[in-house]
Design a protein around this motif. Structure first.
Motif, PDB file in Angstrom:
ATOM      1  N   UNK A  45     -66.449  88.641  48.665  1.00  0.00           N
ATOM      2  CA  UNK A  45     -67.159  89.749  49.351  1.00  0.00           C
ATOM      3  C   UNK A  45     -66.187  90.541  50.221  1.00  0.00           C
ATOM      4  N   UNK A  46     -65.411  89.823  51.019  1.00  0.00           N
ATOM      5  CA  UNK A  46     -64.509  90.518  51.959  1.00  0.00           C
ATOM      6  C   UNK A  46     -63.437  91.287  51.181  1.00  0.00           C
ATOM      7  N   UNK A  47     -62.872  90.649  50.163  1.00  0.00           N
ATOM      8  CA  UNK A  47     -61.833  91.344  49.377  1.00  0.00           C
ATOM      9  C   UNK A  47     -62.375  92.672  48.850  1.00  0.00           C
ATOM     10  N   UNK A  48     -63.628  92.631  48.378  1.00  0.00           N
ATOM     11  CA  UNK A  48     -64.195  93.847  47.782  1.00  0.00           C
ATOM     12  C   UNK A  48     -64.640  94.836  48.848  1.00  0.00           C
ATOM     13  N   UNK A  49     -65.382  94.338  49.843  1.00  0.00           N
ATOM     14  CA  UNK A  49     -65.963  95.280  50.815  1.00  0.00           C
ATOM     15  C   UNK A  49     -64.904  95.914  51.717  1.00  0.00           C
ATOM     16  N   UNK A  50     -63.869  95.163  52.022  1.00  0.00           N
ATOM     17  CA  UNK A  50     -62.815  95.740  52.877  1.00  0.00           C
ATOM     18  C   UNK A  50     -61.711  96.388  52.024  1.00  0.00           C
ATOM     19  N   UNK A  51     -61.943  96.448  50.733  1.00  0.00           N
ATOM     20  CA  UNK A  51     -61.013  97.104  49.785  1.00  0.00           C
ATOM     21  C   UNK A  51     -59.571  96.640  49.999  1.00  0.00           C
ATOM     22  N   UNK A  52     -59.435  95.325  50.011  1.00  0.00           N
ATOM     23  CA  UNK A  52     -58.130  94.761  50.365  1.00  0.00           C
ATOM     24  C   UNK A  52     -57.103  94.868  49.246  1.00  0.00           C
ATOM     25  N   UNK A  53     -57.570  95.035  48.004  1.00  0.00           N
ATOM     26  CA  UNK A  53     -56.583  95.235  46.930  1.00  0.00           C
ATOM     27  C   UNK A  53     -55.942  96.621  47.077  1.00  0.00           C
ATOM     28  N   UNK A  54     -56.775  97.606  47.411  1.00  0.00           N
ATOM     29  CA  UNK A  54     -56.230  98.961  47.643  1.00  0.00           C
ATOM     30  C   UNK A  54     -55.262  98.936  48.824  1.00  0.00           C
ATOM     31  N   UNK A  55     -55.654  98.187  49.848  1.00  0.00           N
ATOM     32  CA  UNK A  55     -54.774  98.061  51.018  1.00  0.00           C
ATOM     33  C   UNK A  55     -53.427  97.461  50.614  1.00  0.00           C
TER      34      UNK A  55
END
Ligand SMILES: Cc1ncc(COP(=O)(O)O)c(C=O)c1O
Length: 429
Positions: A318-328
């Motif tokens: 959830x966090x990886x997706x909602x905080x857009x951590x791959x884009x980060x």
């Protein structure tokens, strides 16, 4: 911190854990708190964490902690009862892979995942031989220790494991042109397969980290892995991708390291970042392999896949997706990589900079001709960085490659602090 308290704690530790239980840094850190990309020691000194990939979505992420606490106060059992959490999590996780990798077995550590992958490869082929790289670490169980060519004693004597050279474009192979490197390295995989067959051990599979992270995050010769996996499959073996370090979007562009190389594993193993510190790991595999293995011998794991772990794993996704951590990871990763390359222009000791999202390797060399390892300098540097409040480490066959791998919410401001501190410490080497 070198306080009396720490010296006492260290002494007690030596007495009860032994003197060989490894610790980071010349002056071991006594950490007491974490939040996001930050860690605090017992004196209240704050450190920027540029090393811990386990706290993937940030230390003590409230959403992960909440999910853990909520499920732990409701029910925790194991996978021999029906529960939505394991099915929901396994569905969501496998959906992130190629359609062929449709089944999951949940375990607790990367070692266990690799152990199970080895059992499946050997059961599937009826053969024993496993190929690894020459500077590998894949965990610490008995069978997996045999794969640990970096430093495990069992690897030196195992007959059922063969190491092939690390496919390293920076160092290459003497007398082989860059354009021919992929074939040269892939041919050594073919050679190892043939040797296993000649020795009567037979070939079961190749197990490597697709980013060759412990090897120094080397730059692979283009098409090397596809060619090597071609040899593996032609010989009837399985390709096992150890994504324990490479997985869960660390590289930004893709969820999994093998996607960079355009190869399709038969089995993938996961671990470290999966539970943000909660012990979670997995084997993701082709359905036919999982089903055939299950028919041959029942697999059960007391803790793996329990409802609490699955709630935690779900919160991490959830966090990886909602905080857009791959884009980060893509954006901040590019910024850090650019900064490291700028440092390379000013500091001769930096021979090579390699990056994949928020994963960086900075190879320190004595000179740019022979590229001899600057091992002692790398040791001094990571300790100096620690003194200045930035945590990094080092890897590679000669321990001369700085390893930078921060939690995924690493920001541009964090990156500036990292680069400035590195610049200062390099200047003082
Ligand atoms: C690539 C790789 N595979 C497997 C492992 C083993 O994982 P664990 O320590 O969870 O058993 C490690 C640990 O460092 C690793 O780096």
């Amino acid at each position: 911190m070198d306080s009396m308290d720490n010296r006492e704690l260290l002494e007690r530790r030596h007495k009860v854990l032994g003197t060989h239980s490894p610790l980071f840094y010349e002056q071991p850190l006594h950490l007491v708190r974490g939040e996001g990309v930050w860690l605090w020691d017992a004196d209240g000194k704050r450190y920027l964490d540029v090393y811990n990939n386990v706290a993937h979505v940030g230390h003590c992420h409230p959403r992960v902690v909440e999910a853990l606490a909520a499920q732990a106060s409701t029910l925790n059992t194991h996978t021999r009862y029906l529960h939505e959490n394991i099915v929901n999590y396994a569905e969501r996780l496998t959906a992130k892979f190629d359609d062929s990798l449709s089944m999951a077995m949940l375990v607790c550590t990367g070692s266990e995942a690799n152990e199970q992958a080895l059992r499946m490869a050997r059961q599937h082929t009826g053969k024993q031989g496993i190929i690894v790289s020459a500077c590998a670490y894949h965990g610490n169980t008995e069978a997996v220790s045999e794969l640990g060519t970096a430093f495990m004693p069992e690897a030196a004597t195992s007959k059922r494991v063969k190491a092939v050279p690390v496919p390293d474009s920076y160092h290459g192979v003497a007398g082989v042109a860059q354009d021919d490197l992929a074939d040269a390295y892939a041919n050594s995989v073919k050679g190892a397969i043939d040797a296993f067959e000649e020795e009567g051990i037979g070939f079961a599979g190749m197990l490597v980290c697709p980013l060759f992270a412990n090897e120094g995050l080397v730059t692979l010769p283009p098409d090397y892995l596809r060619k090597a996996v071609g040899h593996v499959h032609a010989a009837g073996g399985l390709f096992i991708a150890d994504e324990v370090q490479a997985g869960f979007g660390r590289s930004g562009k893709h969820w999994w390291g093998h996607q960079f190389e355009n190869v399709l594993p038969d089995i993938v193993t996961l671990g470290k970042p999966m539970g943000n510190g909660h012990p979670m790991a997995a084997v993701i595999a082709r359905a036919d392999l999982v089903e055939a293995f299950g028919e041959w011998g029942m697999y059960f794991n007391t803790f793996g896949g329990n409802p609490v772990s699955c709630a935690v794993g779900m919160a991490v996704l959830d966090v990886l997706e909602q905080e857009q951590l791959l884009d980060n990871a893509v954006q901040v990763g590019a910024f850090v990589a650019g900064g490291l390359r700028a440092l390379q222009q000013r500091h001769d000791i930096i021979g090579d900079v390699r990056d994949k999202g928020l994963f960086f390797a900075v190879e320190l060399v004595e000179d740019h001709g022979r590229r001899a390892p600057a091992t002692a300098a790398a040791g001094r540097l990571i300790n100096a960085m620690c003194q200045r409040g930035v945590l990094i480490s080092r890897i590679g066959p000669h321990d001369n490659v700085l390893k930078l791998r921060p939690p995924m919410p690493f920001s541009k401001a964090n990156a500036e602090q990292l680069l400035d501190t590195l610049d200062t410490c390099l200047a003082q080497l």
